[in-house]
Design a protein around this motif. Structure first.
Motif, PDB file in Angstrom:
ATOM      1  N   VAL A  97      -9.290  -0.284  -3.893  1.00  0.00           N
ATOM      2  CA  VAL A  97      -9.802   0.128  -5.201  1.00  0.00           C
ATOM      3  C   VAL A  97      -9.449  -0.957  -6.204  1.00  0.00           C
ATOM      4  O   VAL A  97      -8.288  -1.359  -6.313  1.00  0.00           O
ATOM      5  CB  VAL A  97      -9.208   1.479  -5.650  1.00  0.00           C
ATOM      6  N   LEU A  98     -10.466  -1.442  -6.903  1.00  0.00           N
ATOM      7  CA  LEU A  98     -10.279  -2.512  -7.884  1.00  0.00           C
ATOM      8  C   LEU A  98     -10.455  -1.992  -9.294  1.00  0.00           C
ATOM      9  O   LEU A  98     -11.205  -1.039  -9.536  1.00  0.00           O
ATOM     10  CB  LEU A  98     -11.284  -3.646  -7.642  1.00  0.00           C
ATOM     11  N   ASN A  99      -9.769  -2.644 -10.226  1.00  0.00           N
ATOM     12  CA  ASN A  99     -10.009  -2.393 -11.641  1.00  0.00           C
ATOM     13  C   ASN A  99     -11.344  -3.028 -12.012  1.00  0.00           C
ATOM     14  O   ASN A  99     -11.508  -4.242 -11.884  1.00  0.00           O
ATOM     15  CB  ASN A  99      -8.881  -2.990 -12.486  1.00  0.00           C
ATOM     16  N   HIS A 100     -12.298  -2.221 -12.455  1.00  0.00           N
ATOM     17  CA  HIS A 100     -13.649  -2.716 -12.714  1.00  0.00           C
ATOM     18  C   HIS A 100     -13.673  -3.738 -13.847  1.00  0.00           C
ATOM     19  O   HIS A 100     -14.578  -4.570 -13.911  1.00  0.00           O
ATOM     20  CB  HIS A 100     -14.561  -1.540 -13.061  1.00  0.00           C
ATOM     21  N   MET A 101     -12.678  -3.708 -14.732  1.00  0.00           N
ATOM     22  CA  MET A 101     -12.713  -4.585 -15.893  1.00  0.00           C
ATOM     23  C   MET A 101     -12.215  -5.990 -15.581  1.00  0.00           C
ATOM     24  O   MET A 101     -12.749  -6.957 -16.104  1.00  0.00           O
ATOM     25  CB  MET A 101     -11.860  -3.977 -17.026  1.00  0.00           C
ATOM     26  N   ASN A 102     -11.176  -6.110 -14.732  1.00  0.00           N
ATOM     27  CA  ASN A 102     -10.630  -7.446 -14.504  1.00  0.00           C
ATOM     28  C   ASN A 102     -10.483  -7.814 -13.036  1.00  0.00           C
ATOM     29  O   ASN A 102     -10.004  -8.896 -12.717  1.00  0.00           O
ATOM     30  CB  ASN A 102      -9.270  -7.596 -15.205  1.00  0.00           C
ATOM     31  N   GLY A 103     -10.874  -6.922 -12.131  1.00  0.00           N
ATOM     32  CA  GLY A 103     -10.857  -7.244 -10.716  1.00  0.00           C
ATOM     33  C   GLY A 103      -9.515  -7.123 -10.031  1.00  0.00           C
ATOM     34  O   GLY A 103      -9.410  -7.398  -8.842  1.00  0.00           O
ATOM     35  N   SER A 104      -8.473  -6.716 -10.760  1.00  0.00           N
ATOM     36  CA  SER A 104      -7.163  -6.585 -10.127  1.00  0.00           C
ATOM     37  C   SER A 104      -7.165  -5.413  -9.146  1.00  0.00           C
ATOM     38  O   SER A 104      -7.904  -4.444  -9.304  1.00  0.00           O
ATOM     39  CB  SER A 104      -6.074  -6.387 -11.190  1.00  0.00           C
ATOM     40  N   VAL A 105      -6.319  -5.514  -8.129  1.00  0.00           N
ATOM     41  CA  VAL A 105      -6.253  -4.488  -7.100  1.00  0.00           C
ATOM     42  C   VAL A 105      -5.409  -3.320  -7.606  1.00  0.00           C
ATOM     43  O   VAL A 105      -4.224  -3.477  -7.902  1.00  0.00           O
ATOM     44  CB  VAL A 105      -5.658  -5.043  -5.791  1.00  0.00           C
ATOM     45  N   ILE A 106      -6.015  -2.163  -7.720  1.00  0.00           N
ATOM     46  CA  ILE A 106      -5.286  -0.965  -8.110  1.00  0.00           C
ATOM     47  C   ILE A 106      -4.602  -0.348  -6.905  1.00  0.00           C
ATOM     48  O   ILE A 106      -3.456   0.085  -6.960  1.00  0.00           O
ATOM     49  CB  ILE A 106      -6.238   0.064  -8.761  1.00  0.00           C
ATOM     50  N   LEU A 107      -5.310  -0.322  -5.795  1.00  0.00           N
ATOM     51  CA  LEU A 107      -4.771   0.321  -4.610  1.00  0.00           C
ATOM     52  C   LEU A 107      -5.382  -0.317  -3.367  1.00  0.00           C
ATOM     53  O   LEU A 107      -6.580  -0.584  -3.334  1.00  0.00           O
ATOM     54  CB  LEU A 107      -5.064   1.833  -4.643  1.00  0.00           C
ATOM     55  N   SER A 108      -4.561  -0.566  -2.368  1.00  0.00           N
ATOM     56  CA  SER A 108      -5.038  -1.059  -1.085  1.00  0.00           C
ATOM     57  C   SER A 108      -4.231  -0.368  -0.002  1.00  0.00           C
ATOM     58  O   SER A 108      -2.994  -0.476   0.026  1.00  0.00           O
ATOM     59  CB  SER A 108      -4.891  -2.582  -0.976  1.00  0.00           C
ATOM     60  N   ALA A 109      -4.901   0.374   0.871  1.00  0.00           N
ATOM     61  CA  ALA A 109      -4.192   1.151   1.886  1.00  0.00           C
ATOM     62  C   ALA A 109      -5.031   1.229   3.146  1.00  0.00           C
ATOM     63  O   ALA A 109      -6.262   1.205   3.088  1.00  0.00           O
ATOM     64  CB  ALA A 109      -3.889   2.555   1.356  1.00  0.00           C
ATOM     65  N   ASP A 110      -4.352   1.339   4.276  1.00  0.00           N
ATOM     66  CA  ASP A 110      -5.081   1.517   5.522  1.00  0.00           C
ATOM     67  C   ASP A 110      -4.252   2.337   6.499  1.00  0.00           C
ATOM     68  O   ASP A 110      -3.031   2.422   6.392  1.00  0.00           O
ATOM     69  CB  ASP A 110      -5.483   0.174   6.135  1.00  0.00           C
ATOM     70  N   ALA A 135       0.818  -1.212   0.000  1.00  0.00           N
ATOM     71  CA  ALA A 135       0.000   0.000   0.000  1.00  0.00           C
ATOM     72  C   ALA A 135       0.848   1.256   0.000  1.00  0.00           C
ATOM     73  O   ALA A 135       0.480   2.255  -0.595  1.00  0.00           O
ATOM     74  CB  ALA A 135      -0.926   0.002   1.210  1.00  0.00           C
ATOM     75  N   SER A 136       2.003   1.239   0.668  1.00  0.00           N
ATOM     76  CA  SER A 136       2.798   2.458   0.779  1.00  0.00           C
ATOM     77  C   SER A 136       3.588   2.764  -0.472  1.00  0.00           C
ATOM     78  O   SER A 136       4.090   3.864  -0.639  1.00  0.00           O
ATOM     79  CB  SER A 136       3.763   2.331   1.962  1.00  0.00           C
ATOM     80  N   THR A 137       3.704   1.773  -1.384  1.00  0.00           N
ATOM     81  CA  THR A 137       4.466   2.009  -2.603  1.00  0.00           C
ATOM     82  C   THR A 137       3.674   1.694  -3.842  1.00  0.00           C
ATOM     83  O   THR A 137       4.222   1.366  -4.876  1.00  0.00           O
ATOM     84  CB  THR A 137       5.744   1.154  -2.592  1.00  0.00           C
ATOM     85  N   THR A 138       2.359   1.764  -3.775  1.00  0.00           N
ATOM     86  CA  THR A 138       1.525   1.497  -4.943  1.00  0.00           C
ATOM     87  C   THR A 138       1.833   2.508  -6.029  1.00  0.00           C
ATOM     88  O   THR A 138       1.861   3.715  -5.780  1.00  0.00           O
ATOM     89  CB  THR A 138       0.047   1.571  -4.578  1.00  0.00           C
TER      90      THR A 138
END
Length: 434
Positions: free
Chosen positions: A324-337, A217-220
């Motif tokens: 946040v997911l890519n709506h087209m293929n479900g890949s994770v664009i961003l994950s942070a907490d 998450a810190s280096t997305t």
């Protein structure tokens, strides 16, 4: 013919294959695998076929009583023991096992014309310290949720390319690139397709930025979009959300939300209340509100009670998690907490309110802007907000307004007084000249 059975349960199906395919286009720490299961009966005919990708987002409690989010993906060592063809009187079962003691299965039932998924059973093992570091509860945890799949015509293949999700008991299950047919007849996969709701065309599809690579998450790192995305200039619409415990409302929230994702140029994403659903958990000392915007953006707000043993107890926002997911293929664009917040503080039994814009710093790449906020995560009565404790911005505004009005009135009085003195002097001058 059905598979052979033993007194201990069904034997492994003869010549039943499970092929693992690495999803091209992903990189970094998160590797997503596709699994293909071709269940064959004793005659070596295909009776159940599935190929899909899936991932799990799991909220769990740590030894320090904090809550963390873990992402569990399919690994390369998937097995499929226990899958069953099914028939008119027995449900079909698609089952896979993966990783350090994790398993997932779904059963299918049919009528004379259709088949559909019934229940999904998912077991995750918190003894897997790589996925669940410092988990307070150890061992396998099983959840059962109702599948939302619509009935599919027999001999049709069910297809869902876009991301779909199912939530329940602190777990969100994501599915995409799915091809499935249960109760295959004569060993031949059907040629006609039935599509999921997520694949249905929309008048204004959600377009999210592509990713160059996916890391922590810190280096997305987000790659520039092919074309410049329009930047929202208006504040987001305000949404009304609530959670229930049984028949009673246990959490109320009113808020407008905007994500600020750092790129070469900042990307602002307004959360649309019309496409956002609320889920989560309530408790006496901790509560979580999860907002799901169209299966593409997930925001978790976790509240806790401090000074739990004191006479005057207060609650505050402790953690925010964003996926946040890519709506087209479900890949994770961003994950942070960020689990070190001490914001939105108010007395227990009250609500917190802030009409002015506030900013939550999740990390260096992500901010959340809130507008027209009012939240009460504990002790909701009669489905209504309790008396609000306002933020400093609103309190300052309420304090400054009467001061400004008083100053304006004072200035007006001074002007009137000065005009009166000038008028008096002119009148005396006139009398003296006479």
């Amino acid at each position: 013919m059905e598979p052979r059975w033993s007194p201990r349960g069904p034997l492994r199906l003869p010549r039943c294959s499970a092929c693992l395919l690495l999803l091209l286009g992903t990189a970094g720490f998160l590797q997503s695998y596709a699994v293909e299961v071709d269940v064959k009966d004793a005659s070596n005919d295909t009776c159940l076929y599935a190929q899909w990708m899936m991932e799990f987002l799991i909220k769990y409690e740590t030894n320090s009583s904090d809550y963390k989010n873990a992402t569990l993906s399919l690994s390369s060592n998937v097995t499929h023991d226990g899958s069953i063809c099914g028939n008119d009187t027995q449900a079909a079962l698609l089952a896979v096992q993966f990783g350090e003691g994790h398993s997932w299965s779904v059963n299918f039932t049919k009528t004379n014309e259709t088949y559909q998924a019934d229940f999904i059973t998912f077991t995750y093992n918190t003894n897997d310290t790589v996925v669940f570091p410092d988990a307070k509860r150890k061992g396998p945890i099983t959840i059962v949720v109702k599948d939302t799949m619509h009935p599919v015509q027999l001999n049709n293949v069910f297809v869902c390319h876009n991301t779909d999700s199912i939530e329940g008991e602190n777990v969100t299950q994501f599915f995409w690139n799915l091809t499935l047919q249960a109760f295959v007849q004569n060993g031949t996969i059907g040629k006609n397709e039935s599509r999921c709701d997520a694949d249905a065309p929309t008048s204004s599809p959600t377009v999210l930025p592509t990713v160059a690579n996916i890391t922590t998450a810190s280096t997305t790192t987000l790659s520039p979009a092919p074309t410049t995305a329009p930047k929202p200039v208006e504040n987001p619409d305000t949404g009304n959300y609530s959670l229930k415990s049984g028949n009673k409302t246990c959490l109320l929230a009113t808020v407008g939300l905007q994500l600020n994702v750092s790129q070469d140029k900042p990307l602002l994403i307004n959360i649309n209340p019309k496409t956002t659903s609320a889920d989560g958990t309530c408790g006496n000392t901790a509560a979580t509100l999860r907002l799901n915007d169209g299966n593409s953006r997930f925001i978790d707000f976790t509240f806790v009670v401090k000074n739990a043993s004191a006479n005057v107890r207060r609650f505050y926002l402790k953690e925010v998690n964003v996926t946040v997911l890519n709506h087209m293929n479900g890949s994770v664009i961003l994950s942070a907490d960020n689990n070190n917040f001490s914001k939105w503080d108010a007395s227990l039994g009250s609500s917190y309110m802030c009409r002015k814009e506030q900013t939550l710093e999740i990390n260096e790449d992500l901010q959340i802007h809130t507008f027209n906020l009012r939240i009460q995560p504990f002790l909701v009565k009669e489905n209504k907000f309790s008396t609000a404790e306002e933020c400093f911005a609103d309190s300052d505004l309420n304090f400054l307004i009467p001061i400004a009005v008083g100053m304006a009135l004072g200035f007006l009085i001074i002007l009137v007084f000065i005009s009166y003195i000038i008028g008096r002097r002119k009148s005396r001058t006139g009398y003296q000249s006479v």
